[in-house]
Design a protein around this motif. Structure first.
Motif, PDB file in Angstrom:
ATOM      1  N   PHE A   1       0.744  -1.203  -0.050  1.00  0.00           N
ATOM      2  CA  PHE A   1       0.035  -0.071  -0.036  1.00  0.00           C
ATOM      3  C   PHE A   1       0.985   1.145  -0.009  1.00  0.00           C
ATOM      4  O   PHE A   1       1.641   1.391   0.798  1.00  0.00           O
ATOM      5  CB  PHE A   1      -1.028  -0.044   1.229  1.00  0.00           C
ATOM      6  CG  PHE A   1      -1.575   1.274   1.358  1.00  0.00           C
ATOM      7  CD1 PHE A   1      -2.844   1.501   0.556  1.00  0.00           C
ATOM      8  CD2 PHE A   1      -1.340   2.264   2.160  1.00  0.00           C
ATOM      9  CE1 PHE A   1      -3.727   2.581   0.377  1.00  0.00           C
ATOM     10  CE2 PHE A   1      -2.173   3.603   2.361  1.00  0.00           C
ATOM     11  CZ  PHE A   1      -3.325   3.556   1.420  1.00  0.00           C
TER      12      PHE A   1
ATOM     13  N   ARG B   1      -2.049  -2.282  11.040  1.00  0.00           N
ATOM     14  CA  ARG B   1      -3.338  -2.689  10.357  1.00  0.00           C
ATOM     15  C   ARG B   1      -3.104  -3.084   8.947  1.00  0.00           C
ATOM     16  O   ARG B   1      -3.742  -4.116   8.331  1.00  0.00           O
ATOM     17  CB  ARG B   1      -4.433  -2.025  10.867  1.00  0.00           C
ATOM     18  CG  ARG B   1      -4.741  -1.907  12.356  1.00  0.00           C
ATOM     19  CD  ARG B   1      -6.128  -1.267  12.605  1.00  0.00           C
ATOM     20  NE  ARG B   1      -5.957   0.387  12.273  1.00  0.00           N
ATOM     21  CZ  ARG B   1      -5.831   1.171  12.844  1.00  0.00           C
ATOM     22  NH1 ARG B   1      -5.118   0.875  14.255  1.00  0.00           N
ATOM     23  NH2 ARG B   1      -5.703   2.535  12.689  1.00  0.00           N
ATOM     24  N   VAL B   2      -2.416  -2.050   8.293  1.00  0.00           N
ATOM     25  CA  VAL B   2      -2.490  -2.082   6.857  1.00  0.00           C
ATOM     26  C   VAL B   2      -1.375  -3.393   6.415  1.00  0.00           C
ATOM     27  O   VAL B   2      -1.583  -3.986   5.465  1.00  0.00           O
ATOM     28  CB  VAL B   2      -1.796  -0.873   6.137  1.00  0.00           C
ATOM     29  CG1 VAL B   2      -1.374  -1.282   4.638  1.00  0.00           C
ATOM     30  CG2 VAL B   2      -2.635   0.294   6.386  1.00  0.00           C
TER      31      VAL B   2
ATOM     32  N   TYR C   1      -1.783   2.189  12.676  1.00  0.00           N
ATOM     33  CA  TYR C   1      -2.147   2.158  11.370  1.00  0.00           C
ATOM     34  C   TYR C   1      -1.294   1.275  10.214  1.00  0.00           C
ATOM     35  O   TYR C   1      -1.886   0.533   9.474  1.00  0.00           O
ATOM     36  CB  TYR C   1      -2.264   3.467  10.509  1.00  0.00           C
ATOM     37  CG  TYR C   1      -2.744   3.625   9.353  1.00  0.00           C
ATOM     38  CD1 TYR C   1      -4.139   3.685   8.768  1.00  0.00           C
ATOM     39  CD2 TYR C   1      -1.856   4.277   8.239  1.00  0.00           C
ATOM     40  CE1 TYR C   1      -4.641   3.474   7.628  1.00  0.00           C
ATOM     41  CE2 TYR C   1      -2.232   4.222   6.954  1.00  0.00           C
ATOM     42  CZ  TYR C   1      -3.544   3.982   6.666  1.00  0.00           C
ATOM     43  OH  TYR C   1      -3.874   3.978   5.474  1.00  0.00           O
ATOM     44  N   ARG C   2      -0.097   1.449  10.543  1.00  0.00           N
ATOM     45  CA  ARG C   2       0.758   0.758   9.551  1.00  0.00           C
ATOM     46  C   ARG C   2       0.703  -0.818   9.769  1.00  0.00           C
ATOM     47  O   ARG C   2       0.589  -1.583   8.869  1.00  0.00           O
ATOM     48  CB  ARG C   2       2.013   0.902   9.784  1.00  0.00           C
ATOM     49  CG  ARG C   2       2.450   2.416   9.085  1.00  0.00           C
ATOM     50  CD  ARG C   2       3.994   2.732   9.369  1.00  0.00           C
ATOM     51  NE  ARG C   2       4.315   4.179   8.789  1.00  0.00           N
ATOM     52  CZ  ARG C   2       4.952   4.414   7.727  1.00  0.00           C
ATOM     53  NH1 ARG C   2       5.257   3.531   6.880  1.00  0.00           N
ATOM     54  NH2 ARG C   2       4.960   5.746   7.495  1.00  0.00           N
TER      55      ARG C   2
END
Length: 290
Positions: A186, A270-271, A267-268
Motif C-alpha cells: 500500500f 493494520r495495513v 495504522y501501519r
C-alpha cells in the motif's frame, strides 16, 4: 543543494573495484545505479570523499542458471530483470515485485544489488529475498563468501557486509512444482515507497504446506520475516487457514514500527496485516492451481 566534493573512480574489473574499496576504507562508497545514493549526496545526508563507480564492471551484470538456482549479478538493472523471461519463469515473485519499484526511469538505472545493499526498510527486493530464502555473494580482498538473506539485513540501512566487501550477486531458488507467489503493498501513489507491504511464497507437499516464506517491508527498521506466522503455517492444510488470522499473526510481534505524517504505527500494522492476508490468499490459490 549539491554534493560535497569527492574523488571519482571508475574501475574496469571486479578485483580493481574491491581493491579500491578496501584501500579507501570508510571514506569510499560504491556507486551502482545511484538512485538512492545520489539524492542523499545532493541533500548532504551522506558525504564521502571517494565514489567508486561500478558501471564498467561487467562481471557484476547478468542473469543465468547456476547449480539449480537463478544467479543475478548485483549490477543488473531492475529494468533488465523486468524484461527477463528467465526471471519470470524461475523466480516469479521477483518479477512481480519489480514493476512496483519507483518508475521506469528509476528501474532503467537502479540495480538489484544497489537496492539490496542500501537495505531500505520500505524497499521490495529485500522482502522478496527474505521470503524466498535467497543467498548473497560478497567479495573482498580476503576472497568470497555467501550470506543467507536471513542474516544479511541487520538494521536501518545496514547489512552484514564488511567495510571492505562488495555485493557481487544474488542466488534465488528456482520455482519448484506446486508453489505460489504474491506481493501486495500500500502506497499513497504508484512509485512511492510503500507504507506497508508483504511478499509471500508458498510451497505445497500434497494437501499441506511444505514451506511458507513471508517477507514484510515498511514495518520496521529493515525488511523482516514473519517467523511466527511461517512456523504456524508449516505443515498446515491451507484450506483450513484463515487469511486474516495469518495477517494478524504476521504483524503481532513487530516492534519499532515506524510512525510519521503518513500514518501511525498502529495504522501501519493494520495495513500490513491486510497486505499479508491478500498476498497469502493469492499465493495459496496459485500453488493449488499449479
Amino acid at each position: 543543494m549539491k554534493p560535497a566534493p569527492f574523488e571519482y573512480h571508475a574501475p574496469a574489473g571486479l578485483e580493481e573495484a574491491v581493491g579500491l574499496l578496501a584501500e579507501l576504507g570508510d571514506e569510499a562508497k560504491a556507486l551502482a545505479g545511484g538512485q538512492s545514493l545520489i539524492p542523499m549526496l545532493a541533500l548532504r545526508l551522506a558525504v564521502f570523499d571517494h565514489l567508486v563507480d561500478l558501471r564498467r564492471v561487467a562481471g557484476l551484470r547478468g542473469i543465468e542458471r547456476r547449480d539449480g538456482s537463478l544467479w543475478i549479478g548485483a549490477g543488473t538493472t531492475q529494468a533488465a530483470i523486468q524484461r527477463s523471461a528467465e526471471v519470470a519463469e524461475a523466480v516469479p515473485l521477483l518479477a512481480r515485485a519489480t514493476p512496483l519499484i519507483g518508475h521506469f526511469q528509476i528501474r532503467s538505472r537502479g540495480t538489484i544489488g544497489g537496492s539490496i545493499a542500501h537495505a531500505d526498510a520500505a524497499a521490495e527486493y529485500p522482502a522478496v529475498a527474505l521470503a524466498l530464502g535467497a543467498e548473497f555473494e560478497a567479495m573482498s580482498p580476503r576472497g568470497g563468501r555467501t550470506i543467507p538473506a536471513a542474516e544479511f539485513f541487520t538494521g536501518m540501512w545496514t547489512t552484514a557486509l564488511a567495510d571492505d566487501e562488495l555485493l557481487t550477486g544474488i542466488r534465488f531458488p528456482v520455482r519448484p512444482a506446486r508453489s505460489g507467489y504474491a506481493i501486495e503493498e500500500f502506497a499513497r501513489r504508484h512509485g512511492d515507497f510503500a507504507l506497508a507491504g508483504a511478499a509471500v511464497a508458498v510451497e505445497l507437499d500434497g494437501p499441506r504446506i511444505r514451506r511458507c516464506g513471508i517477507g514484510l517491508f515498511g514495518l520496521g527498521p529493515t525488511a523482516l520475516r514473519a517467523a511466527a506466522a511461517e512456523a504456524e503455517l508449516a505443515g498446515a492444510d491451507p484450506a483450513g487457514v484463515d487469511a486474516e488470522e495469518v495477517g494478524r499473526l504476521a504483524v503481532s510481534a513487530l516492534e519499532s514500527v515506524p510512525a510519521d505524517l503518513h500514518g501511525s504505527a498502529g495504522y501501519r500494522k493494520r495495513v500490513g496485516a491486510a497486505m499479508v492476508a491478500r498476498a497469502w490468499q493469492r499465493a495459496v490459490q496459485e500453488a493449488g492451481d499449479d
